[in-house]
Design an enzyme around this catalytic site. Structure first.
Site, mmCIF file in Angstrom:
data_model
loop_
_atom_site.group_PDB
_atom_site.id
_atom_site.type_symbol
_atom_site.label_atom_id
_atom_site.label_comp_id
_atom_site.label_asym_id
_atom_site.label_seq_id
_atom_site.Cartn_x
_atom_site.Cartn_y
_atom_site.Cartn_z
ATOM 1 N N GLU B 60 -0.708 8.767 -4.371
ATOM 2 C CA GLU B 60 0.400 8.687 -5.328
ATOM 3 C C GLU B 60 0.322 7.445 -6.203
ATOM 4 O O GLU B 60 0.546 7.517 -7.416
ATOM 5 C CB GLU B 60 1.749 8.734 -4.605
ATOM 6 C CG GLU B 60 2.131 10.120 -4.085
ATOM 7 C CD GLU B 60 1.533 10.434 -2.739
ATOM 8 O OE1 GLU B 60 0.764 9.609 -2.211
ATOM 9 O OE2 GLU B 60 1.820 11.518 -2.200
ATOM 10 N N HIS B 129 11.356 11.886 4.886
ATOM 11 C CA HIS B 129 11.173 12.925 3.865
ATOM 12 C C HIS B 129 12.480 13.315 3.175
ATOM 13 O O HIS B 129 12.538 14.357 2.531
ATOM 14 C CB HIS B 129 10.576 14.184 4.501
ATOM 15 C CG HIS B 129 9.098 14.104 4.754
ATOM 16 N ND1 HIS B 129 8.526 13.082 5.468
ATOM 17 C CD2 HIS B 129 8.080 14.925 4.383
ATOM 18 C CE1 HIS B 129 7.213 13.293 5.541
ATOM 19 N NE2 HIS B 129 6.917 14.389 4.886
HETATM 20 C C1 LIG Z 1 2.389 9.758 0.812
HETATM 21 C C2 LIG Z 1 2.469 11.197 1.139
HETATM 22 N N1 LIG Z 1 2.056 12.103 0.232
HETATM 23 C C3 LIG Z 1 2.102 13.417 0.512
HETATM 24 C C4 LIG Z 1 2.576 13.861 1.712
HETATM 25 C C5 LIG Z 1 2.637 15.347 1.997
HETATM 26 N N2 LIG Z 1 1.601 15.726 2.931
HETATM 27 C C6 LIG Z 1 1.848 15.735 4.251
HETATM 28 S S1 LIG Z 1 0.507 16.094 5.128
HETATM 29 C C7 LIG Z 1 -0.438 16.266 3.769
HETATM 30 C C8 LIG Z 1 -1.881 16.620 3.918
HETATM 31 C C9 LIG Z 1 -2.616 15.622 4.740
HETATM 32 O O1 LIG Z 1 -3.871 16.120 5.094
HETATM 33 P P1 LIG Z 1 -4.824 15.342 6.077
HETATM 34 O O2 LIG Z 1 -4.736 13.880 5.827
HETATM 35 O O3 LIG Z 1 -6.161 15.956 5.971
HETATM 36 O O4 LIG Z 1 -4.218 15.589 7.525
HETATM 37 P P2 LIG Z 1 -4.028 16.966 8.299
HETATM 38 O O5 LIG Z 1 -2.723 17.540 7.858
HETATM 39 O O6 LIG Z 1 -5.180 17.843 7.985
HETATM 40 O O7 LIG Z 1 -3.944 16.603 9.748
HETATM 41 C C10 LIG Z 1 0.314 16.039 2.627
HETATM 42 C C11 LIG Z 1 -0.189 16.126 1.251
HETATM 43 C C12 LIG Z 1 3.043 12.887 2.627
HETATM 44 N N3 LIG Z 1 3.574 13.237 3.822
HETATM 45 N N4 LIG Z 1 2.961 11.569 2.335
#
Ligand SMILES: Cc1ncc(C[n+]2csc(CCOP(=O)(O)OP(=O)(O)O)c2C)c(N)n1
Ligand SMILES: [Mg+2]
Lengths: 368, 325
Positions: B60, B129
């Site tokens: 972000e 959130h």
């Molecule tokens: C700063 C922030 N941006 C966006 C999100 C929304 N979000 C939650 S999980 C996620 C994907 C994360 O993927 P990854 O790091 O590969 O972990 P996984 O879910 O595969 O365990 C996103 C975009 C968030 N929680 N925090």
């Protein structure tokens, strides 16, 4: 640590899954039969707990986000099984497996998901925010990447106190692109902190494949070189390999007070969260392939059956017990009371919850 | 007039502005291939292609900052935050850079950027959130903030935001995404800084924004049916700029004011509204100004308690009766 220039995957992942090459590694050879059974049992418990959560969610008793760990069990199980008294862990929102591994009960975990006062965070945190500091588990963090600096701080505190310990901070393959993660990398390396960054690379961040989110996508761990940190890649379907390679990082932290980045290749079977219909960004065949050929629980089970540590009967008993335990947890969660309206304004400030003649705070702090 | 959802209204606004101005770019996590975490941008990639509708990594601070930089050179980025709660990792870009550049350059540089996404509690996702940062952000001169409550306003405000030459932060609400309402077929905007009287009444003015408007309208029904009270509901729509005149005109008519918002109370939007009313319509007031906000704590996870924490109709009715007593 000489590494080939472009290393994408751990060697063992390039071959069909078979008996683990790491079974005889000292850290695994040292395990007694009972310890192996215990490790398998923990993996099975995570699997059955998560599957029970799906039902509870579908019954409408869990709301909000629910990120499942099914398919990734060997990562938490392998890494956490190595840790001792002064070792700490912290992770993101996909945090149930880590919680069960450090010894949280299914009851408190399930009750947290249903928002009950008997939950680990008294119904205040939810699925993404499990905590068990008494078990060196510092959460459960909802904001992607936020746990990386926090974990680095835990490692700093361990070192500051002169303890022989370390901190493992887990994150996803998407999280590596948060600025905070890079700042944490630099601090850990600059200050020689006993820190292990564990990238659980399950191939996707929500609907984005790892290749689409990351420049130089061949190897996420290799970024460690930019900070002068050691790194390794691990086949996360093989709990023995996870243990063997993580052990080296733990030793590096304990004995040299140096950080490591580990990239552990794994896979999630369900959608990003229960809200993800999982229909657009990967095909069913891919999931099936992992389930059938690389399932971490099944592979370890086969390993232990071949070693004669498990028999079909003991295996079945373990799985039945884990399922029964999850069912009991669901009933416990169902029957537990909600927090009250008065509880909403508790646990905001230590000083407010503990006002006394020696308080350092005065004045209004909770407003109408 | 077509009846469409709040989500469709936002999408239509972006779609029409993408068509109207080739410098408009939609950017954010999962906005393109995945069609948006909340499907607000569904179909835009297909229609406009990957140059105009861009997926970003989970960075972000990086991509919001990039959008601000691009806006300085005349691009008009419409950046999606999956949740406004995630703006906090990009706070420096959003506040220090977008909010100050024009001022610090003595008016030489503009930042025509839109940042949009949901900012609400009530969805059982816990404290990290569920932030509602409209008051925090609106407290910075240089930044504009709007909070649409209906499909009509969502579309009109979004289009105005995209055409506006300053940073405009649009705070949506996931609970409203499926709400339906009439939206004109022809091009229109809702100018920033114009409140809307959503219900006309004579005995009490309720000032609200975002979903609190919907809650207040429900409370107004109950007050009318069960207590014979005629309530006027003023929807701010825009937090900064703020339509002081519409608020004051309503209070001068009803002589009583109740302020409702989903924010936590301390320095909430309504703290500013209350100050304006007492400063500019003190003599018109027949009672102290009432206020309903979220219970002052981080957002609780437990759904039943979160529903208590947020303003709900019963709480608004009780507070209204106090102001009317
Ligand atoms: C700063 C922030 N941006 C966006 C999100 C929304 N979000 C939650 S999980 C996620 C994907 C994360 O993927 P990854 O790091 O590969 O972990 P996984 O879910 O595969 O365990 C996103 C975009 C968030 N929680 N925090
Ligand atoms: Mg991932």
């Amino acid at each position: 640590m000489a590494k080939p220039a472009v290393l994408t995957h751990p060697e063992s992942l390039k071959k069909p899954a078979g008996p683990s090459e790491f079974a005889k590694h000292p850290v695994n050879a040292a395990l007694s039969k009972a310890e192996k059974v215990a490790l398998y049992t923990k993996m099975a418990r995570i699997r059955h707990f998560e599957q029970r959560c799906i039902r509870t969610y579908q019954q409408g008793k869990i709301g909000g986000f629910l990120h499942l760990y099914v398919g990734q069990e060997a990562v938490a199980a392998g890494t956490i099984s190595l840790l001792g008294k002064h070792d700490h862990i912290i992770t993101g929102y996909r945090d149930h497996g880590h919680g069960l591994m450090v010894g949280m009960s299914m009851n408190e975990c399930m009750a947290e998901l249903t928002g009950k006062v008997t939950g680990c965070s008294q119904g205040k945190g939810g699925s993404m925010h499990y905590f068990a500091p008494d078990k060196n588990y510092w959460g459960g963090h909802g904001i992607v990447g936020g746990q990386a600096p926090l974990g680095t701080g835990l490692a700093y505190a361990v070192k500051y106190k002169g303890l022989k310990g370390c901190c493992l901070a887990y994150m996803g393959d998407g999280a590596v692109n948060q600025g905070a993660v890079h700042e944490a990398y630099n601090l850990a390396a600059l200050w020689d902190l006993p820190m292990i960054f564990v990238i659980e690379n399950n191939g996707y961040s929500m609907g984005t494949s790892q290749e689409r989110s990351t420049a130089h996508p061949g190897c996420l761990a290799k970024r460690a070189e930019g900070y002068g940190m050691a790194w390794d890649v691990i086949n996360g379907h093989d709990v023995y390999e996870v243990r063997a390679k993580t052990d080296a990082a733990v030793k590096r932290a304990h004995e040299e007070s140096k950080p490591t980045v580990l990239e552990i290749f794994t896979y999630r079977y369900f959608g990003h969260s229960m809200a993800d219909p999982d229909k657009t960004y990967r095909d069913k065949e891919e999931i099936k392939g992992y389930r059938e050929n690389k399932d971490p629980v099944l592979l370890f089970e086969n390993e232990l059956l071949a070693e004669g540590v498990l028999t079909p009967a003991t295996r079945d008993a373990i799985n039945e017990a884990a399922m029964a335990e999850a069912d009991v947890a669901a009933v416990f969660a169902e029957e537990s009371p909600d927090p009250t309206v008065a509880d909403i304004t508790k646990h905001i400030y230590w000083e407010e919850d503990n006002r006394g003649p020696n308080s350092t705070s005065r004045g209004t702090i909770i407003f109408e | 007039m077509a009846v469409i959802t709040y989500r469709e209204a936002l999408r239509a606004a972006m779609r029409e502005e993408l068509q109207r101005d080739e410098n408009v770019v939609v950017m954010g996590e999962e906005v393109a291939q995945f069609n948006g975490a909340y499907k607000v941008t569904e179909g835009l990639l297909k229609e406009f292609g990957p140059k105009r509708v861009v997926d970003t990594p989970i960075s972000e601070a990086g991509f919001i900052g990039l959008g601000i930089g691009a806006s300085m050179l005349g691009i008009r980025p419409v950046m999606e935050l999956m949740f406004w709660s995630f703006s906090y990792v990009a706070f420096d870009q959003i506040v220090n850079n977008a909010g100050n550049i024009r001022y610090m350059s003595g008016g030489l540089i503009n930042c025509p950027i839109v940042i949009r996404g949901p900012a609400n509690g009530g969805t059982n996702v816990g404290a990290t959130h569920s932030h509602t940062p409209e008051a925090i952000l609106a407290s910075h001169p240089g930044i504009k903030v709007v909070c649409p409550a209906t499909p009509y306003d969502a579309k009109g405000l979004m289009k105005a935001a995209i055409r506006d030459n300053d940073p405009v932060y649009v705070m949506e609400n996931t609970i409203l995404y499926n709400d339906k309402g009439e939206v004109p077929d022809e091009d229109y905007i809702v100018p920033l800084g114009v409140a809307d009287v959503k219900r006309v009444g004579t005995d009490l003015t309720i000032v609200a924004h975002g979903r609190a408007v919907i809650t207040s309208l429900k409370a107004a029904e109950i007050l009318e049916k069960e207590h014979g009270v005629s309530v006027e509901v003023v929807d701010l729509r825009s937090i900064r700029p703020l339509d002081e005149e519409t608020i004051l005109a309503s209070v001068r008519k009803t002589h009583r004011a109740l302020l409702v918002e989903e924010n936590k109370p301390f320095c909430g939007v309504d703290a500013q509204v209350a100050y304006i009313i007492q400063a500019k319509a003190f003599d018109d007031l027949d009672a102290p100004i009432g206020r309903v906000s979220s219970i002052d704590a981080p957002q609780i996870y437990c759904k039943r308690m979160e529903d208590e924490q947020l303003p709900h109709a019963a709480r608004v009715v009780a507070a209204a009766l106090k102001v009317l007593a």
